[in-house]
Each structure stands twice: as C-alpha cells, then as structure tokens.
Design a protein around this motif. Sequence first.
Motif, PDB file in Angstrom:
ATOM      1  N   GLY A  30       0.816  -1.209   0.000  1.00 33.01           N
ATOM      2  CA  GLY A  30       0.000   0.000   0.000  1.00 33.01           C
ATOM      3  C   GLY A  30       0.846   1.252   0.000  1.00 33.01           C
ATOM      4  O   GLY A  30       0.591   2.187  -0.744  1.00 33.01           O
ATOM      5  N   GLN A  31       1.922   1.239   0.798  1.00 28.64           N
ATOM      6  CA  GLN A  31       2.789   2.413   0.867  1.00 28.64           C
ATOM      7  C   GLN A  31       3.548   2.601  -0.437  1.00 28.64           C
ATOM      8  O   GLN A  31       3.781   3.718  -0.855  1.00 28.64           O
ATOM      9  N   ALA A  32       3.923   1.512  -1.076  1.00 30.22           N
ATOM     10  CA  ALA A  32       4.691   1.608  -2.318  1.00 30.22           C
ATOM     11  C   ALA A  32       3.913   2.403  -3.362  1.00 30.22           C
ATOM     12  O   ALA A  32       4.487   3.137  -4.143  1.00 30.22           O
ATOM     13  N   PHE A  33       2.587   2.289  -3.345  1.00 27.52           N
ATOM     14  CA  PHE A  33       1.773   3.015  -4.310  1.00 27.52           C
ATOM     15  C   PHE A  33       1.840   4.526  -4.094  1.00 27.52           C
ATOM     16  O   PHE A  33       1.584   5.287  -5.004  1.00 27.52           O
ATOM     17  N   ALA A  34       2.170   4.932  -2.868  1.00 23.97           N
ATOM     18  CA  ALA A  34       2.191   6.362  -2.568  1.00 23.97           C
ATOM     19  C   ALA A  34       3.528   7.017  -2.932  1.00 23.97           C
ATOM     20  O   ALA A  34       3.656   8.212  -2.847  1.00 23.97           O
ATOM     21  N   HIS A  35       4.512   6.225  -3.339  1.00 22.03           N
ATOM     22  CA  HIS A  35       5.790   6.811  -3.740  1.00 22.03           C
ATOM     23  C   HIS A  35       5.625   7.553  -5.062  1.00 22.03           C
ATOM     24  O   HIS A  35       4.881   7.113  -5.931  1.00 22.03           O
ATOM     25  N   ALA A  36       6.328   8.667  -5.197  1.00 17.15           N
ATOM     26  CA  ALA A  36       6.218   9.468  -6.422  1.00 17.15           C
ATOM     27  C   ALA A  36       7.168   8.945  -7.491  1.00 17.15           C
ATOM     28  O   ALA A  36       8.365   8.831  -7.264  1.00 17.15           O
ATOM     29  N   ASP A 116       4.098  13.337  -0.530  1.00 15.98           N
ATOM     30  CA  ASP A 116       3.571  14.006   0.669  1.00 15.98           C
ATOM     31  C   ASP A 116       3.325  13.040   1.832  1.00 15.98           C
ATOM     32  O   ASP A 116       3.002  13.456   2.928  1.00 15.98           O
ATOM     33  N   ASP A 117       3.539  11.721   1.611  1.00 14.79           N
ATOM     34  CA  ASP A 117       3.538  10.795   2.751  1.00 14.79           C
ATOM     35  C   ASP A 117       4.946  10.646   3.334  1.00 14.79           C
ATOM     36  O   ASP A 117       5.168   9.836   4.224  1.00 14.79           O
ATOM     37  N   GLY A 118       5.903  11.438   2.796  1.00 14.82           N
ATOM     38  CA  GLY A 118       7.259  11.425   3.336  1.00 14.82           C
ATOM     39  C   GLY A 118       8.186  10.415   2.689  1.00 14.82           C
ATOM     40  O   GLY A 118       9.374  10.390   2.985  1.00 14.82           O
ATOM     41  N   HIS A 119       7.690   9.588   1.788  1.00 15.07           N
ATOM     42  CA  HIS A 119       8.547   8.592   1.153  1.00 15.07           C
ATOM     43  C   HIS A 119       9.335   9.203   0.005  1.00 15.07           C
ATOM     44  O   HIS A 119       8.820  10.011  -0.747  1.00 15.07           O
ATOM     45  N   ARG A 120      10.578   8.762  -0.111  1.00 17.14           N
ATOM     46  CA  ARG A 120      11.525   9.375  -1.032  1.00 17.14           C
ATOM     47  C   ARG A 120      11.834   8.441  -2.195  1.00 17.14           C
ATOM     48  O   ARG A 120      12.091   7.255  -2.004  1.00 17.14           O
TER      49      ARG A 120
HETATM   50 CU   LIG Z   1       5.117   6.202   0.044  1.00 20.25          CU
END
Ligand SMILES: [Cu+2]
Length: 130
Positions: A30-36, A116-120
């Motif tokens: 789920g978090q991987a999808f939020a990466h830009a 914007d979730d802080g992931h780089r």
């Molecule tokens: Cu992310």
Amino acid sequence: MQKLYFSSVRTFLRQIALITFGAICLGGIGQAFAHAHPETQSPSAGAVVSTPQEVRITYDEALEPAFSSLIVSNAQGKQINSAKAEVDSTTHKTMHVPLPTLPTGVYHVKWVAVADDGHRTQGTYTFTVK
Ligand SMILES: [Cu+2]
C-alpha cells in the motif's frame, strides 16, 4: 490434556504470526503506491534537443516541495541550473527548473522526489543538446 493445550497454543501463535506478517506485507505494498514516480520528463531520457528552456518532470503523486529537488549538470559534473527547482503550487505533481542557454553536450538530470507521505524516490537520466 496439557500437551494438547500447548500444541493448540502453538498453532494459535503461529496463526497470529502469519496474519501479522501478511498485514505487514500488504501495508508495505500500500505504501509503495504512494511513492512518487515520474510520468513524463521533458526533455525525456535519451532525447536529443536543440534549445531546452527548462527541465520539467511530472510525477504520479504530489510532492513535498521543501524536500524535492532537481539538479542538471554537464558532462564534467558541474551543476548548470542556478535556480532551485520549483514544484507546481496547485497539483504539487510537477517539478521544473529553468536552464541557461546550453552548449552542445550531454547533460545529467538528478531528481529527488519526496511524496507528501514522506517517502523518497530518486533517479537520474541524461539528455543531449546538439
Ligand atoms: Cu510512500
């Protein structure tokens, strides 16, 4: 009786462990999808262009402007953009930086995008000015 009790406790704990592990995996996906990640790059990777005015990258997620950056350097590794990259203030998905008039040569783009979730995420590519 006691033996049976312990073995069922063990089975129970193993089930808890499996469920927890599964939840962590799903959470990670789920978090991987939020990466830009870049959707479009201009000039694009490997492009041969004549007079690029800027480098512009559009991402699939909104960026955190304070922590995202875009640096263009020449074949000698010297940074050639003097202005800091700007993130579009409405969508937050496009980052661009103006370029001076570039002599012919190979140029390197190095970007860092903090969603914007802080992931780089980060990447590099080159384009050529002819
Ligand atoms: Cu992310």
